[in-house]
Motif scaffolding. Structure first.
Motif, PDB file in Angstrom:
ATOM      1  N   UNK A  76       0.814  -1.211   0.000  1.00  0.00           N
ATOM      2  CA  UNK A  76       0.000   0.000   0.000  1.00  0.00           C
ATOM      3  C   UNK A  76       0.852   1.267   0.000  1.00  0.00           C
ATOM      4  N   UNK A  77       2.002   1.239   0.679  1.00  0.00           N
ATOM      5  CA  UNK A  77       2.848   2.426   0.743  1.00  0.00           C
ATOM      6  C   UNK A  77       3.377   2.798  -0.646  1.00  0.00           C
ATOM      7  N   UNK A  78       3.879   1.813  -1.379  1.00  0.00           N
ATOM      8  CA  UNK A  78       4.356   2.075  -2.736  1.00  0.00           C
ATOM      9  C   UNK A  78       3.207   2.545  -3.627  1.00  0.00           C
ATOM     10  N   UNK A  79       2.048   1.951  -3.433  1.00  0.00           N
ATOM     11  CA  UNK A  79       0.857   2.351  -4.189  1.00  0.00           C
ATOM     12  C   UNK A  79       0.549   3.826  -3.965  1.00  0.00           C
ATOM     13  N   UNK A  80       0.534   4.267  -2.718  1.00  0.00           N
ATOM     14  CA  UNK A  80       0.202   5.662  -2.406  1.00  0.00           C
ATOM     15  C   UNK A  80       1.265   6.616  -2.947  1.00  0.00           C
ATOM     16  N   UNK A  81       2.541   6.249  -2.811  1.00  0.00           N
ATOM     17  CA  UNK A  81       3.617   7.121  -3.309  1.00  0.00           C
ATOM     18  C   UNK A  81       3.525   7.299  -4.821  1.00  0.00           C
ATOM     19  N   UNK A  82       3.301   6.191  -5.522  1.00  0.00           N
ATOM     20  CA  UNK A  82       3.249   6.280  -6.984  1.00  0.00           C
ATOM     21  C   UNK A  82       2.009   7.051  -7.424  1.00  0.00           C
ATOM     22  N   UNK A  83       0.915   6.859  -6.737  1.00  0.00           N
ATOM     23  CA  UNK A  83      -0.298   7.591  -7.077  1.00  0.00           C
ATOM     24  C   UNK A  83      -0.074   9.099  -6.933  1.00  0.00           C
ATOM     25  N   UNK A 134      -5.884  -5.020 -20.832  1.00  0.00           N
ATOM     26  CA  UNK A 134      -4.673  -4.202 -20.848  1.00  0.00           C
ATOM     27  C   UNK A 134      -3.624  -4.886 -19.971  1.00  0.00           C
ATOM     28  N   UNK A 135      -2.438  -5.094 -20.495  1.00  0.00           N
ATOM     29  CA  UNK A 135      -1.383  -5.766 -19.733  1.00  0.00           C
ATOM     30  C   UNK A 135      -0.959  -4.906 -18.547  1.00  0.00           C
ATOM     31  N   UNK A 136      -0.961  -5.441 -17.343  1.00  0.00           N
ATOM     32  CA  UNK A 136      -0.575  -4.637 -16.171  1.00  0.00           C
ATOM     33  C   UNK A 136       0.935  -4.466 -16.069  1.00  0.00           C
ATOM     34  N   UNK A 137       1.362  -3.354 -15.461  1.00  0.00           N
ATOM     35  CA  UNK A 137       2.768  -3.115 -15.130  1.00  0.00           C
ATOM     36  C   UNK A 137       2.926  -3.225 -13.629  1.00  0.00           C
ATOM     37  N   UNK A 138       3.860  -4.058 -13.185  1.00  0.00           N
ATOM     38  CA  UNK A 138       4.123  -4.199 -11.750  1.00  0.00           C
ATOM     39  C   UNK A 138       5.263  -3.263 -11.376  1.00  0.00           C
ATOM     40  N   UNK A 139       4.980  -2.266 -10.558  1.00  0.00           N
ATOM     41  CA  UNK A 139       5.943  -1.228 -10.206  1.00  0.00           C
ATOM     42  C   UNK A 139       6.381  -1.416  -8.764  1.00  0.00           C
ATOM     43  N   UNK A 140       7.669  -1.620  -8.568  1.00  0.00           N
ATOM     44  CA  UNK A 140       8.209  -1.871  -7.235  1.00  0.00           C
ATOM     45  C   UNK A 140       8.581  -0.574  -6.531  1.00  0.00           C
ATOM     46  N   UNK A 141       9.029   0.421  -7.286  1.00  0.00           N
ATOM     47  CA  UNK A 141       9.451   1.686  -6.687  1.00  0.00           C
ATOM     48  C   UNK A 141       8.952   2.841  -7.536  1.00  0.00           C
ATOM     49  N   UNK A 142       8.881   4.008  -6.907  1.00  0.00           N
ATOM     50  CA  UNK A 142       8.426   5.205  -7.599  1.00  0.00           C
ATOM     51  C   UNK A 142       9.594   5.840  -8.341  1.00  0.00           C
ATOM     52  N   UNK A 143       9.456   6.177  -9.613  1.00  0.00           N
ATOM     53  CA  UNK A 143      10.565   6.816 -10.335  1.00  0.00           C
ATOM     54  C   UNK A 143      10.877   8.180  -9.739  1.00  0.00           C
ATOM     55  N   UNK A 144      12.161   8.535  -9.627  1.00  0.00           N
ATOM     56  CA  UNK A 144      12.507   9.831  -9.035  1.00  0.00           C
ATOM     57  C   UNK A 144      12.013  10.980  -9.899  1.00  0.00           C
TER      58      UNK A 144
END
Length: 1022
Positions: A326-333, A674-684
């Motif tokens: 959830x933390x990575x989700x919120x940061x990327x959002x 639509x093919x999903x993208x799995x994102x582990x970290x937020x891009x700087x």
């Protein structure tokens, strides 16, 4: 294509997906009538908010001043009819809101003479039961049923609870008639009856040239019947429908509304709108893939093909993203929203985040976005007020005042650690130390208990604690207001205005910076609380406090549209998918699409499911209700609605971690194609000032960077550190090196000397020797998290065994004793409760068998306290505690028995060197048990959850200190009288040194503070 709504000559059904222009055509048709000064059309909208927006758009499109267009909800039309055609001496009925109706139903249920079945007696007074009864009454009126019809359906099916609801319905309607009020369902029912009266229908039809109905598929059976009765064959009817996004079936919306229109108006013409002007082709294709899994609306094949074959016409894209937590989700959002605003110039108000479950998903998302500096707007009741951080202490204070002003330890701690109390954890511990110093008798009393007593006014407050005294007096004044039967609004105002908290929030709000958005949000939440308190229909005094607290706690969605209209469009909209109907944004994020949340197939009616109630040609009947397939289809329509709100870019997100079903993306994600993208970290991305400062600090300290780059970063940090706003506050305080962690020298590396004798319990000795760090965090810093289930279970088993050993509890009463406490244990799942209960029953049976086998023992007592003074290395040490069981042998020697509730047992060798029971033996030898004896006969560890054959627990014996005074040939150990003296000396040395290092071992597996342990991570912070 000509506008099918402009001059209809008969019934018309307009089918169109989102963005095809249904509402635009409606607005233009009505505005054209106004410009041509023609007889007006009646427009029926789904909600008050939608009606208000339609009126504004029509007036703007007409381009001239005019009386308000005839745009209203079905309920507003019904209220107008009932008021207009009431008897001359009749003032007309008042209209109950949903909370008011529920309050009346709960009051009536308490004394209802209805023949409720005995199995429902315990449910009659609950709020959930009242909510289900209210839903059934509404459903009955939607179907045009009377109380006798409902009772007959229940009796015919042999379900006497339903028959009792019918009897209650008659009583309910009689009471409302006597009070001169009606509810919404009864309002529609009475309006339909009015239209059957001579002259009424003709008078109404004469006023309107046509009836235009927006969102036809969301009308219930009664509302559809009202439209049919009003229009008949004399007034043209135009119905706008998008059956694939019909989402209000839980409110009674007709499941086959399009087919019902064709049935009621056989001459109806079906028109389809084939082009979605504002939706990009990629989004139209993704939504079409979801729609194909829905049942087809009952229209002709050509019309269906045109409706489902809509084409797109805008620019945009569809993205599906998954995240590990959830933390990575919120940061990327937050990063996506800020990038859209800064890079793509999308206004904050043209972005929205949609979720399925408002009360559980919106609060953490709102907090995360606000903390990231994203301006957000949430309707006042989109997030339940009880979830707001600023509202919680006020509600808690109201609850305490309503209970007589006597908080328990947990309530007092939460109050004082909140914005209302103004304390932090360190300050509260300091208060506890001062309270103990003021009363020697409170030496062993926990801080939570002391501050609760002080806040309640039953313990004197030291002169130095003026803030605590002020909070005590404020709580006393609030309690006095409750005693004087004041309403909750007055009590809340006393609690709110009596501290400096409002001024602190105001100062933060006007100052700007990171704290400003949070302060604004908190002030908005408090204002919403006072609005709700002002409009609450509950009584004053304690009953009013209880009612208001329940009203806030059970606050549901959909919301009051007045609070919805307060949203100003200046920030990113956070709302549920239901509330997004009829709205569009350039960027839409459909967030948290998790299995178990979306689709949500839980059944709401555990006793009375209103969807079971139906009406056929043979009369009212009780069917099976909605199937799981029906519920999934409704959820799929809701998901399709959410995805179709985007006019540009659509982002669909989910968390894909390792926590089971709740951490698994919904099946709906795959349906988008639509093919999903799995994102582990937020891009700087340097989209915030804090991110810029962090990047500059990282560069300035990077040994791999060039000297020139590092100097440039340091220079920019210096500029940012000196920058201030108009009031002199730092714009980037984190750029100042004086605030950086690790820059200053440590304040001290020498532990303060301990004065007086060291006081230790046997468990503390063992904890110090096992892991000094865990001892310090748990015992001294009190940073241990709440007890886990296994710890609570151990305490319960211990307590039952103690009562059974003392004779207070007979063997036959053990199961009842476990029953009395079992429901209060917070098990996360029912299966775990059942499994652990079986384990607890088995553990208690083993104890009873063991005790029966020890009837010959001379029992001195259970939970026997002791206090013994010993000297180690010339230092006085006081050993204190209590033993589970103390027995006396025939020679007068004492034996200690310690019961354990762990699942794994040690080896015999490990048991012989256990410090805890060794200290018990030392306490005996030192005279800690007064006159009971001073000779130890050894000790035993009895593991109640480990079986040793034939229903007995596993038992391990530790030799007495006389039998085995030393365990090794270690010179340090031999320098002491016994090995236990040596262990106590080692524990004292740790305390005196003041250095609490982490020690790795098997105990790390269950350590509650292992997440920050350097022994596990390899990181050492000096």
């Amino acid at each position: 294509m000509s506008n099918p709504m402009a001059q209809p000559t008969g019934p018309v059904l307009v089918l169109g997906a989102a963005g095809t222009g249904k509402t635009t055509l409606l607005v233009e048709a009505v505005a054209g009538r106004i410009r041509a000064a023609e007889r007006p059309a009646l427009v029926l909208a789904l909600t008050r908010q939608a009606a208000s927006e339609l009126r504004d758009r029509i007036v703007r499109a007409a381009g001239r001043t005019t009386l308000a267009p005839q745009v209203m909800t079905v309920h507003a039309l019904c209220l107008t009819l009932v008021a207009r055609f009431a008897a001359p001496d009749d003032a007309g009925p008042g209209l109950l809101t949903a909370p008011e109706q529920e309050f009346r139903i709960r009051e009536l249920l308490r004394g209802s003479p209805a023949p409720w079945p005995g199995e429902l007696d315990a449910a009659l007074g609950t709020r959930a039961f009242a909510q289900q009864v209210r839903a059934v009454l509404a459903r009955a009126r939607q179907l045009g049923l009377d109380p006798e019809d409902l009772s007959g359906a229940g009796a015919a099916s042999g379900e006497f609870g339903w028959a009792a609801v019918g009897a209650f319905m008659g009583e309910y309607l009689d009471v409302l008639d006597a009070e001169g009020v009606i509810d919404y369902a009864e309002l529609v029912h009475r309006a339909r009856l009015l239209l059957e009266q001579e002259g009424v229908l003709e008078a109404v039809r004469a006023e309107y040239a046509a009836v235009l109905v927006d969102d036809w598929c969301e009308l219930d059976a009664a509302q559809i019947g009202l439209v049919r009765a009003l229009a008949g064959d004399a007034v043209p009817v135009v119905a706008l429908a998008d059956p694939d996004t019909a989402i209000y079936r839980f409110r009674g919306a007709h499941p086959r509304a399009t087919a019902e229109f064709v049935r009621l108006f056989p001459a109806a013409r079906v028109v389809t709108l084939p082009h979605a002007h504002r939706r990009p082709p990629a989004q139209v294709a993704a939504c079409a893939a979801v729609a194909r899994r829905l049942g087809a609306p009952a229209v002709e094949r050509e019309a269906l093909a045109a409706y489902r074959g809509v084409t797109g016409g805008g620019a945009g894209r569809v993205e599906v993203m998954t995240f590990p937590d959830e933390a990575t989700h919120a940061r990327h959002l937050a990063a996506e929203l800020r990038a859209a605003h800064l890079d793509d110039q999308v206004p904050w108000g043209d972005m929205a985040v949609l979720v399925r479950a408002g009360r559980t998903q919106l609060p953490p998302l709102a907090r995360a976005l606000i903390d990231a500096g994203i301006p957000v707007e949430v309707a006042g009741d989109e997030i339940g007020l009880a979830s707001e951080l600023a509202v919680r202490p006020l509600l808690l204070g109201l609850e305490v005042a309503g209970a007589g002003g006597l908080p328990d330890g947990d309530q007092a701690t939460r109050l004082l650690l909140s914005g209302w109390g103004g304390y932090d954890a360190v300050g509260l511990r300091a208060v506890g130390r001062r309270l103990r110093a003021a009363d020697p008798a409170a030496a062993g009393t926990p801080t939570e208990t002391l501050v609760a007593e002080a806040l309640a006014g039953v313990r004197a407050v030291p002169e130095a604690d003026e803030e605590l005294a002020a909070r005590r007096d404020l709580l006393a004044r609030a309690t006095a207001l409750v005693a004087r039967e004041q309403r909750p609004e007055a009590v809340l105002w006393e609690l709110w205005s009596g501290t400096g908290w409002p001024e602190r929030l105001r100062a933060d709000a006007v100052r700007g910076g990171d704290a400003s958005a949070r302060a604004h949000h908190d002030l908005d939440a408090v204002c919403a609380l006072f609005d709700l308190a002002r409009t609450s229909q509950g009584p004053g005094g304690r009953p009013g406090v209880s009612w208001f607290a329940a009203e806030v706690a059970q606050q549901q969605i959909p919301a009051d549209s007045q609070r919805e209209s307060a949203v100003g469009g200046r920030g990113v909209r956070l709302l549920t998918a239901h509330r997004a109907k009829g709205r569009h944004w350039s960027l839409v994020v459909v967030a948290g699409v998790q299995e178990g949340i979306w689709p949500d197939v839980r059944r709401r009616g555990s006793v009375f499911d209103p969807q079971r109630l139906g009406a056929s040609a043979a009369g009212p009947e009780l069917a099976l209700g909605l199937t799981t397939r029906d519920l999934v289809a409704t959820e799929r329509r809701l998901f399709l609605l959410a995805c179709s709100r985007a006019e540009g870019r659509l982002i669909v997100t989910a968390v894909e971690g390792t926590e089971g079903e709740e951490d698994r993306p919904s099946r709906f994600l795959a349906e988008l194609g639509v093919a999903p993208r799995h994102l582990v970290s937020t891009p700087p991305a340097l989209h915030t000032l804090r991110q810029l400062v962090a990047e500059l600090r990282r560069t300035a300290q990077d040994d791999a960077a060039s000297p020139a780059l590092r100097e440039a970063a340091a220079a920019r940090l210096a500029v940012l550190a000196d920058a201030t706003d108009d009031e002199g506050f730092a714009l980037a305080p984190d750029a100042d090196p004086a605030r950086w962690w690790g820059v200053h020298e440590p304040t001290s590396t020498v532990a303060p000397a301990r004065e007086g004798p060291i006081r230790l319990s046997p468990s503390q000795v063992e904890s110090l020797l096992t892991c000094p760090r865990k001892y310090f965090l748990s015992r001294e810093a009190r940073a241990e998290p709440p007890r886990e289930i296994r710890t609570i279970l151990g305490s319960v088993i211990h307590a039952v065994a103690e009562r059974a050993a003392s004779g207070e509890l007979a063997p036959d009463d053990v199961a009842a004793a476990l029953d009395a406490v079992w429901a209060s244990i917070p098990f996360p799942a029912a299966w775990l409760s059942a499994s652990e209960r079986a384990e607890a029953d088995a553990a208690v049976r083993r104890f009873l068998n063991w005790q029966a086998g020890h009837d010959h023992a001379d029992l001195v007592g259970v939970e026997v306290p002791f206090s013994a003074d010993v000297t180690v290395n010339g230092r006085p040490v006081q050993l204190v505690g209590a033993v589970d069981r103390l027995e006396r042998r025939s020679d007068g020697a004492l034996k200690v028995v310690d019961f354990k509730t762990g699942r794994s047992a040690p080896t015999q060798k490990a048991a012989e060197v256990t410090p805890q029971i060794g200290v018990y033996q030392l306490a005996i030898e030192a005279g800690g048990f007064r006159d009971a004896g001073t000779t130890s006969a050894g000790a035993s560890l009895v593991y109640l959850r480990v079986e040793d054959g034939e229903g007995w627990p596993k038992e391990f014996r530790q030799p007495s200190l006389t039998e085995k005074p030393h365990l090794t040939d270690d010179p340090e150990e031999l320098a002491h009288p016994t090995w236990v003296h040596h262990q106590v000396a080692r524990a004292c040395a740790v305390l005196e040194a003041g250095r609490f290092d982490a020690q790795a071992g098997e105990h790390c597996t269950y350590c509650p503070v292992r997440s920050s342990c350097p022994a596990r991570s390899g990181q050492v912070i000096a």
